[in-house]
Design a protein around this motif. Structure first.
Motif, PDB file in Angstrom:
ATOM      1  N   SER A  51       0.813  -1.219   0.000  1.00 49.88           N
ATOM      2  CA  SER A  51       0.000   0.000   0.000  1.00 49.88           C
ATOM      3  C   SER A  51       0.848   1.272   0.000  1.00 49.88           C
ATOM      4  CB  SER A  51      -0.963   0.012   1.188  1.00 49.88           C
ATOM      5  OG  SER A  51      -0.263  -0.224   2.374  1.00 49.88           O
ATOM      6  N   ALA A  72       0.121  -6.776  -3.792  1.00 53.74           N
ATOM      7  CA  ALA A  72       0.253  -7.813  -2.758  1.00 53.74           C
ATOM      8  C   ALA A  72      -0.654  -7.426  -1.599  1.00 53.74           C
ATOM      9  CB  ALA A  72       1.702  -7.925  -2.315  1.00 53.74           C
ATOM     10  N   GLY A  73      -1.923  -7.692  -1.748  1.00 47.82           N
ATOM     11  CA  GLY A  73      -2.951  -7.292  -0.783  1.00 47.82           C
ATOM     12  C   GLY A  73      -4.276  -7.185  -1.516  1.00 47.82           C
ATOM     13  N   VAL A  74      -5.280  -6.670  -0.830  1.00 46.54           N
ATOM     14  CA  VAL A  74      -6.624  -6.626  -1.417  1.00 46.54           C
ATOM     15  C   VAL A  74      -6.928  -5.254  -2.024  1.00 46.54           C
ATOM     16  CG1 VAL A  74      -9.079  -6.939  -0.962  1.00 46.54           C
ATOM     17  CG2 VAL A  74      -7.405  -8.283   0.304  1.00 46.54           C
ATOM     18  N   GLY A  75      -6.833  -4.204  -1.202  1.00 44.45           N
ATOM     19  CA  GLY A  75      -7.279  -2.871  -1.613  1.00 44.45           C
ATOM     20  C   GLY A  75      -6.425  -2.319  -2.742  1.00 44.45           C
ATOM     21  N   ASN A  98      -4.484 -12.648   2.631  1.00 41.11           N
ATOM     22  CA  ASN A  98      -4.498 -12.044   3.971  1.00 41.11           C
ATOM     23  C   ASN A  98      -5.881 -12.060   4.631  1.00 41.11           C
ATOM     24  OD1 ASN A  98      -5.782  -9.853   2.769  1.00 41.11           O
ATOM     25  ND2 ASN A  98      -3.889  -8.665   2.575  1.00 41.11           N
ATOM     26  N   ARG A 232     -11.070   0.268   5.580  1.00 41.22           N
ATOM     27  CA  ARG A 232     -10.496   1.499   5.046  1.00 41.22           C
ATOM     28  C   ARG A 232     -10.999   2.675   5.884  1.00 41.22           C
ATOM     29  NH1 ARG A 232      -7.147  -1.130   3.340  1.00 41.22           N
ATOM     30  NH2 ARG A 232      -6.375  -1.383   1.219  1.00 41.22           N
ATOM     31  N   HIS A 280      -2.641   0.133  11.012  1.00 41.19           N
ATOM     32  CA  HIS A 280      -2.884  -0.659   9.787  1.00 41.19           C
ATOM     33  C   HIS A 280      -2.122  -1.991   9.828  1.00 41.19           C
ATOM     34  CE1 HIS A 280      -4.153  -0.278   5.291  1.00 41.19           C
ATOM     35  NE2 HIS A 280      -4.215  -1.530   5.704  1.00 41.19           N
ATOM     36  N   ALA A 283      -3.379  -6.959   8.150  1.00 42.60           N
ATOM     37  CA  ALA A 283      -2.827  -7.981   7.240  1.00 42.60           C
ATOM     38  C   ALA A 283      -1.380  -8.308   7.571  1.00 42.60           C
ATOM     39  CB  ALA A 283      -2.927  -7.499   5.804  1.00 42.60           C
TER      40      ALA A 283
HETATM   41  C1  MLT Z   1      -5.112  -4.846   2.022  1.00 39.38           C
HETATM   42  O1  MLT Z   1      -5.766  -4.076   1.330  1.00 39.38           O
HETATM   43  O2  MLT Z   1      -4.731  -5.932   1.580  1.00 39.38           O
HETATM   44  C2  MLT Z   1      -4.764  -4.497   3.417  1.00 39.38           C
HETATM   45  O3  MLT Z   1      -5.252  -3.291   3.813  1.00 39.38           O
HETATM   46  C3  MLT Z   1      -3.316  -4.644   3.726  1.00 39.38           C
HETATM   47  C4  MLT Z   1      -2.399  -3.734   2.997  1.00 39.38           C
HETATM   48  O4  MLT Z   1      -2.723  -2.607   2.662  1.00 39.38           O
HETATM   49  O5  MLT Z   1      -1.292  -4.153   2.704  1.00 39.38           O
END
Ligand code: MLT
Length: 320
Positions: A51, A72-75, A98, A232, A280, A283
């Motif tokens: 992020s 490497a994550g969702v958002g 995650n 978020r 934060h 994850a």
């Molecule tokens: C995500 O979106 O995967 C989590 O918020 C973790 C991150 O930002 O790495």
């Protein structure tokens, strides 16, 4: 042919192992500063990010050869999807890796909030022995309202049911039978607000969800509700929630994410009594970071070497 893979964020080393094993990859990795990322991206074929890197219009304009962004994550709120799509850059995320880390952290926040664990810890570190100020509530028998019933919401539901909570959820995109099979009742948002003792947020940021926790929605909630946000920061109107905590309408909140990260010192929730914070971390388990690093690197390898794409969040880019 050699592909240049740029990894400017702190992605687990295992990503490099996956790329190196595939062969034909030149890798630039490390915690790069913005200027270093801007310089390196002109020659990159793929970008792997967490992020920290903002793949905004400025960065993408500097990318002359970029074909893929793997998150490497969702958002993907740190990626300018419109700009990427216009340039034919395919953006993929790693939605599986995650899920459990985030669900477990959310649960930890809910328990910390219910039982005043951080407050008790701080008090003991200050040399006190105060058993009166921190009388909590049990989760058993309480109703948990989950807003956003995707992978993470469902993982939380399973854990909450094991704690003998009643679980209700709101998600306009999920059929009621999927929730019912898990023992969860799907409700309208207003019904959820009216019934939940704890509310946990797991929605993406959209025009509909931005600031959804505000004075108007809090007025529909039970007095003394507790709110958890590990999704978020922009889902919450922080000023409104702070006021509601001060007035007692909301008994407390547990917050892992902030509209601006790190949050400014003037953030209305930071340091407010009744609020539990983490930076934060949802994850941030070794397990999850390995999972998302492998998934992101594999997505890059499959896309560049085999033309196979998975977890694409801007499918229109594939038509370019
Ligand atoms: C995500 O979106 O995967 C989590 O918020 C973790 C991150 O930002 O790495």
């Amino acid at each position: 042919m050699t592909y240049h893979i740029l990894i400017p964020d702190n992605v687990d080393q295992v990503a490099l192992d996956v790329l190196e094993a595939a062969g034909g990859m030149k890798i630039t990795a490390g915690n790069l500063k913005r200027e270093e990322t801007l310089a390196a991206i002109s020659d990159a074929d793929a970008l792997i990010i967490r992020s920290a890197t903002k793949a905004d219009a400025e960065l993408l304009a500097a990318a002359k050869k970029l074909k893929i962004i793997a998150r490497a994550g969702v958002g993907v709120d740190n990626v300018d999807l419109d700009a990427a799509t216009k340039q034919g850059i395919v953006v993929m995320n790693t939605p599986d890796g995650n899920t459990i880390a985030t669900a477990e952290h959310t649960f930890g926040l809910m328990l910390a909030l219910a039982r005043y664990i951080p407050e008790g810890e701080i008090s003991m570190r200050a040399g006190k022995w105060d058993r009166k100020s921190f009388v909590g509530v049990e989760l058993r028998g309480k109703t948990l309202g989950i807003i956003g019933f995707g992978r993470i919401g469902r993982a939380i539901a399973k854990r909450a049911l094991a704690f003998e909570m009643t679980v209700v959820a709101y998600d306009p995109y999920i059929p009621a039978d999927i929730a019912a099979d898990l023992g969860v009742e799907l409700l309208s948002l207003d019904e959820l607000y009216a019934r939940a003792d704890f509310i946990t947020l797991h929605s993406l940021i959209t025009d509909e969800t931005r600031g959804m926790i505000n004075s108007a929605s809090i007025a529909k909630m039970k007095k003394g509700v507790r709110i958890i946000n590990a999704a978020r920061g922009a889902l919450i109107n922080d000023d409104d929630l702070a006021e509601a905590i001060k007035s007692g309408a909301v008994a407390g909140a547990a917050v892992d994410v902030y509209a601006e990260e790190p949050p400014p010192a003037t953030h209305p929730l930071v340091g407010l009594p009744g609020v539990v914070h983490t930076p934060h971390l949802a994850a941030s388990t070794a397990d999850a970071q390995v999972n998302v690093a492998i998934d992101a690197a594999q997505e890059v390898v499959d896309a560049l070497l085999k033309g196979e794409y998975k977890n694409v969040v801007n499918p229109a880019a594939l038509q370019k």
